[in-house]
Design a protein around this motif. Structure first.
Motif, short mmCIF file in Angstrom:
data_model
loop_
_atom_site.label_atom_id
_atom_site.label_comp_id
_atom_site.label_asym_id
_atom_site.label_seq_id
_atom_site.Cartn_x
_atom_site.Cartn_y
_atom_site.Cartn_z
N SER A 1 4.26 5.47 -5.46
CA SER A 1 4.11 5.60 -6.90
C SER A 1 3.24 6.44 -7.52
O SER A 1 3.36 7.10 -8.26
CB SER A 1 3.69 4.16 -7.22
OG SER A 1 4.58 3.16 -7.00
N GLN A 2 1.80 6.69 -6.87
CA GLN A 2 0.96 7.51 -7.32
C GLN A 2 1.50 8.94 -7.11
O GLN A 2 1.23 9.68 -7.84
CB GLN A 2 -0.48 7.31 -6.24
CG GLN A 2 -1.47 7.98 -7.19
CD GLN A 2 -1.64 7.73 -8.45
OE1 GLN A 2 -1.98 6.64 -8.67
NE2 GLN A 2 -1.95 8.67 -9.38
N ARG A 3 2.16 9.06 -6.02
CA ARG A 3 2.67 10.41 -5.61
C ARG A 3 3.70 10.80 -6.60
O ARG A 3 3.74 11.93 -7.29
CB ARG A 3 3.20 10.49 -4.18
CG ARG A 3 3.66 12.00 -3.87
CD ARG A 3 4.31 11.78 -2.42
NE ARG A 3 5.69 10.99 -2.67
CZ ARG A 3 6.98 11.44 -3.44
NH1 ARG A 3 6.96 12.71 -3.82
NH2 ARG A 3 7.88 10.73 -3.28
N LEU A 4 4.51 9.85 -6.89
CA LEU A 4 5.87 10.02 -7.94
C LEU A 4 5.02 10.12 -9.29
O LEU A 4 5.65 11.00 -10.22
CB LEU A 4 6.63 8.69 -7.80
CG LEU A 4 8.05 8.86 -8.82
CD1 LEU A 4 8.64 9.86 -8.26
CD2 LEU A 4 8.72 7.47 -8.83
N LEU A 5 4.15 9.57 -9.72
CA LEU A 5 3.48 9.62 -10.84
C LEU A 5 2.99 11.10 -11.10
O LEU A 5 3.07 11.60 -12.15
CB LEU A 5 2.31 8.49 -11.11
CG LEU A 5 2.94 7.12 -11.34
CD1 LEU A 5 1.60 6.14 -11.41
CD2 LEU A 5 3.62 7.13 -12.72
N GLU B 1 0.86 -1.21 0.14
CA GLU B 1 -0.10 0.05 0.12
C GLU B 1 0.84 1.16 0.02
O GLU B 1 0.53 2.09 -0.83
CB GLU B 1 -0.92 -0.08 1.19
CG GLU B 1 -2.14 -1.04 1.05
CD GLU B 1 -2.94 -1.18 2.39
OE1 GLU B 1 -2.50 -0.65 3.34
OE2 GLU B 1 -4.13 -1.64 2.25
N ARG B 2 2.10 1.26 0.73
CA ARG B 2 2.96 2.55 0.80
C ARG B 2 3.60 2.73 -0.43
O ARG B 2 3.63 3.80 -1.01
CB ARG B 2 3.84 2.13 2.09
CG ARG B 2 3.40 2.47 3.27
CD ARG B 2 4.34 2.58 4.38
NE ARG B 2 5.48 1.39 4.35
CZ ARG B 2 5.30 0.41 5.15
NH1 ARG B 2 4.21 0.22 5.95
NH2 ARG B 2 6.41 -0.64 5.04
N THR B 3 3.91 1.40 -1.12
CA THR B 3 4.55 1.39 -2.39
C THR B 3 3.70 2.10 -3.57
O THR B 3 3.97 2.98 -4.27
CB THR B 3 4.86 0.17 -2.94
OG1 THR B 3 6.00 -0.38 -1.95
CG2 THR B 3 5.74 0.25 -4.51
N ILE B 4 2.42 1.70 -3.45
CA ILE B 4 1.23 1.98 -4.34
C ILE B 4 1.12 3.53 -3.95
O ILE B 4 1.25 4.62 -5.11
CB ILE B 4 -0.08 1.42 -4.14
CG1 ILE B 4 0.08 0.06 -4.58
CG2 ILE B 4 -1.14 2.08 -4.94
CD1 ILE B 4 -1.07 -1.03 -4.43
N ALA B 5 0.94 4.02 -2.91
CA ALA B 5 0.76 5.44 -2.44
C ALA B 5 2.04 6.28 -2.93
O ALA B 5 1.65 7.39 -3.64
CB ALA B 5 0.53 5.66 -1.06
#
Length: 402
Positions: A41-45, A35-39
């Motif tokens: 990743s979304q912030r990075l995107l 979940e942290r990676t997804i979050a």
């Protein structure tokens, strides 16, 4: 065999319970990390998308700015090119004026030299270094000086035309490069993320060729503009100089030509006056010669006329010398006869002396007549040279403005 068929070891309920709890804990931990990676990743995107859009927008603005810069310099260069082309065309007309002016100097110089050569045919005392010759020599010097000056100015003009054309070439090359750069940047500005011809370029980041700094790029065109201004100003100054030279040289040649013509007219009048005086003297000498010839004829007649009286007197004396004896007396008759013979003889001698002097004067008059005739012939020769050969030849001389 019995050992191979032995049952696996069994776990205790507590072990099973612990194993289940650990599996749950591991799963929850993995889920949390995911979940942290997804979050992240979304912030990075989101961050990269914003950065990419911002960067691409900035690049688009830079391209637009670059297009404006190129447009500005293209306009500047185009203006300078138009100016230098126009200036070169005008300078070419000035070159033509110089060439025509230079060509027009040849005939006056030939005429001046022919006049000097013709006047070498004057003879005797008339071969004098007079004002006409001085002005003709000065005219030849003026024309030679003008030809030399126009020749140097023509060389300078040719060099300036070469420099103008060199500047024109540099401007055209700069404009050509900027046109190519402008087309490339226009193409770049038209590209979007959805353009069909975008592609990966493996060597896009590789620097090829001799890149220059923006300052050097600006300086390059600025130098071309400054050179164009410099050559145009030099060309303008040269045209002003050519105008001045053409005007001054024409004035100098016309002034000197008039000086020569005035000197010719004055000299012709002077020679004609001298010739007229000589002709008057010749007429006077011829009249005097005629009078002297009459005088000589009268003297010879008088001498001849005295032959009778002297013969009579001498015959009488001769006859009386034959008187006889005392009759041979030195009487008054004898005295007077002797006196008469002496007187007539003396007078005849005086007449002969006067005749000799008259004949000497006649010879002098004839020599003087011959001298005057020769001098008049010299004056006629001089007048023919100056008035017919030289002045008529100079009538065709006309100095044009160019």
């Amino acid at each position: 065999m019995a050992r191979l068929l032995q049952a696996p070891p069994k776990f205790l309920p507590t072990e099973w319970d612990i194993a289940n709890k650990m599996q749950c804990a591991s799963t929850e931990s993995q889920k949390s990390r995911s979940e942290r990676t997804i979050a992240e990743s979304q912030r990075l995107l989101d961050e990269i998308e914003k950065t990419t859009q911002k960067t691409q927008s900035d690049v688009n603005k830079k391209i637009e700015q670059r297009q404006e810069e190129i447009k500005f310099w293209r306009q500047e260069l185009d203006n300078k090119l138009e100016q230098i082309v126009h200036e070169t065309e005008v300078l070419l007309t000035f070159k033509t004026r110089l060439e025509k002016s230079l060509e027009s100097c040849k005939e006056p110089l030939v005429i001046a030299q022919k006049c000097l050569l013709n006047r070498q045919r004057r003879a005797g005392i008339d071969l004098v270094h007079d004002e006409v010759e001085q002005e003709l020599v000065k005219e030849a010097e003026v024309l030679q000086g003008v030809i030399a000056l126009l020749g140097r100015t023509l060389e300078q003009t040719n060099e300036q035309i070469r420099l103008n054309r060199s500047t024109k070439y540099n401007l055209e090359m700069d404009l050509k490069d900027k046109f190519t750069a402008s087309m490339i940047d226009d193409y770049c500005a038209s590209l979007t993320n959805n353009s069909p011809d975008i592609r990966y370029a493996d060597n896009a980041l590789k620097i090829e060729g001799n890149f220059v700094s923006p300052e050097d790029w600006t300086d390059f065109s600025n130098i071309n503009v400054e050179k164009a201004d410099k050559q145009r100003n030099n060309s303008l100054a040269l045209r002003a100089l050519i105008d001045g030279i053409l005007s001054q040289t024409v004035n100098d040649m016309r002034k000197q030509c008039e000086m020569v013509n005035v000197a010719f007219r004055n000299r012709v009048m002077e020679v004609k006056d001298a010739k007229h005086k000589l002709e008057t003297l010749l007429a006077m000498v011829m009249n005097e010669t005629a009078s002297q010839e009459k005088n000589i004829a009268a003297l010879r007649k008088a001498i001849a006329d005295k032959e009778g009286p002297v013969k009579v007197a001498q015959t009488r004396l001769e006859a009386r010398n034959h008187r006889p004896n005392v009759e041979l007396c030195y009487d008054t008759v004898q005295y007077r006869l002797i006196s008469e013979v002496q007187e007539i003889t003396k007078n005849i001698q005086r007449l002969k002396d006067t005749l000799a002097q008259a004949e000497t004067e006649l010879k002098g008059l004839r020599r003087q007549q011959l001298s005057l005739e020769e001098e008049i012939q010299l004056k006629e020769n001089t007048l023919y040279i100056d008035e017919v050969l030289c002045m008529q030849m100079r009538e065709s001389l006309y100095i044009n403005n160019f």
